[in-house]
Scaffold this motif. Sequence first.
Motif, PDB file in Angstrom:
ATOM      1  N   UNK A   1      30.805   6.025 -16.402  1.00  9.67           N
ATOM      2  CA  UNK A   1      29.427   6.351 -16.123  1.00  9.67           C
ATOM      3  C   UNK A   1      28.547   5.940 -17.287  1.00  9.67           C
ATOM      4  N   UNK A   2      27.297   5.647 -16.996  1.00  8.12           N
ATOM      5  CA  UNK A   2      26.309   5.429 -18.049  1.00  8.12           C
ATOM      6  C   UNK A   2      25.203   6.470 -17.851  1.00  8.12           C
ATOM      7  N   UNK A   3      24.436   6.717 -18.888  1.00  8.82           N
ATOM      8  CA  UNK A   3      23.421   7.776 -18.864  1.00  8.82           C
ATOM      9  C   UNK A   3      22.049   7.193 -19.150  1.00  8.82           C
ATOM     10  N   UNK A   4      21.095   7.556 -18.308  1.00 10.33           N
ATOM     11  CA  UNK A   4      19.699   7.212 -18.521  1.00 10.33           C
ATOM     12  C   UNK A   4      18.922   8.509 -18.659  1.00 10.33           C
ATOM     13  N   UNK A   5      18.093   8.591 -19.690  1.00 13.15           N
ATOM     14  CA  UNK A   5      17.243   9.759 -19.889  1.00 13.15           C
ATOM     15  C   UNK A   5      15.838   9.357 -19.467  1.00 13.15           C
TER      16      UNK A   5
ATOM     17  N   UNK B   1      32.020  16.007 -11.391  1.00  7.14           N
ATOM     18  CA  UNK B   1      32.375  16.656 -12.621  1.00  7.14           C
ATOM     19  C   UNK B   1      31.497  16.166 -13.786  1.00  7.14           C
ATOM     20  N   UNK B   2      31.311  14.846 -13.896  1.00  7.48           N
ATOM     21  CA  UNK B   2      30.500  14.295 -14.978  1.00  7.48           C
ATOM     22  C   UNK B   2      29.054  14.762 -14.871  1.00  7.48           C
ATOM     23  N   UNK B   3      28.568  14.796 -13.649  1.00  5.29           N
ATOM     24  CA  UNK B   3      27.190  15.239 -13.406  1.00  5.29           C
ATOM     25  C   UNK B   3      27.006  16.686 -13.861  1.00  5.29           C
ATOM     26  N   UNK B   4      27.946  17.534 -13.531  1.00  2.93           N
ATOM     27  CA  UNK B   4      27.877  18.947 -13.919  1.00  2.93           C
ATOM     28  C   UNK B   4      27.971  19.120 -15.434  1.00  2.93           C
ATOM     29  N   UNK B   5      28.795  18.317 -16.069  1.00  2.00           N
ATOM     30  CA  UNK B   5      28.966  18.391 -17.514  1.00  2.00           C
ATOM     31  C   UNK B   5      27.667  18.050 -18.242  1.00  2.00           C
TER      32      UNK B   5
ATOM     33  N   UNK C   1      30.307  11.546 -24.934  1.00  2.00           N
ATOM     34  CA  UNK C   1      31.064  12.493 -24.097  1.00  2.00           C
ATOM     35  C   UNK C   1      31.246  11.909 -22.700  1.00  2.00           C
ATOM     36  N   UNK C   2      30.205  11.297 -22.180  1.00  2.00           N
ATOM     37  CA  UNK C   2      30.274  10.716 -20.845  1.00  2.00           C
ATOM     38  C   UNK C   2      31.225   9.523 -20.795  1.00  2.00           C
ATOM     39  N   UNK C   3      31.271   8.747 -21.857  1.00  2.00           N
ATOM     40  CA  UNK C   3      32.168   7.589 -21.859  1.00  2.00           C
ATOM     41  C   UNK C   3      33.634   7.996 -21.949  1.00  2.00           C
ATOM     42  N   UNK C   4      33.893   9.210 -22.381  1.00  2.00           N
ATOM     43  CA  UNK C   4      35.274   9.691 -22.443  1.00  2.00           C
ATOM     44  C   UNK C   4      35.810  10.061 -21.063  1.00  2.00           C
TER      45      UNK C   4
END
Length: 77
Positions: free
Chosen positions: A71-75, A1-5, A59-62
């Motif tokens: 989850x954490x995000x890397x760009x 779900x997080x990946x799709x968001x 948004x991801x931390x929510x």
Amino acid sequence: MEKDLIEYIAKSLVDDPASVSVTETQGERGPVLQLRVAQSDIGKVIGKYGRIAKALRTVLSATTNKDGQRFSLEILD
């Protein structure tokens, strides 16, 4: 779900949505989503002063996964 968001939001921001890809890996502190976009669109995903990247991370931390890990995000470029 997080990946799709994250993929959905990123595709709506960039000029070349076909080049957007999100992969999930396991990091030291939990799951990590790696976002890749076209080189010409990297600024649109990061934003002025990193505001869009920060908003994506907020948004991801929510969200949390089944185990309660965040989850954490890397760009990546």
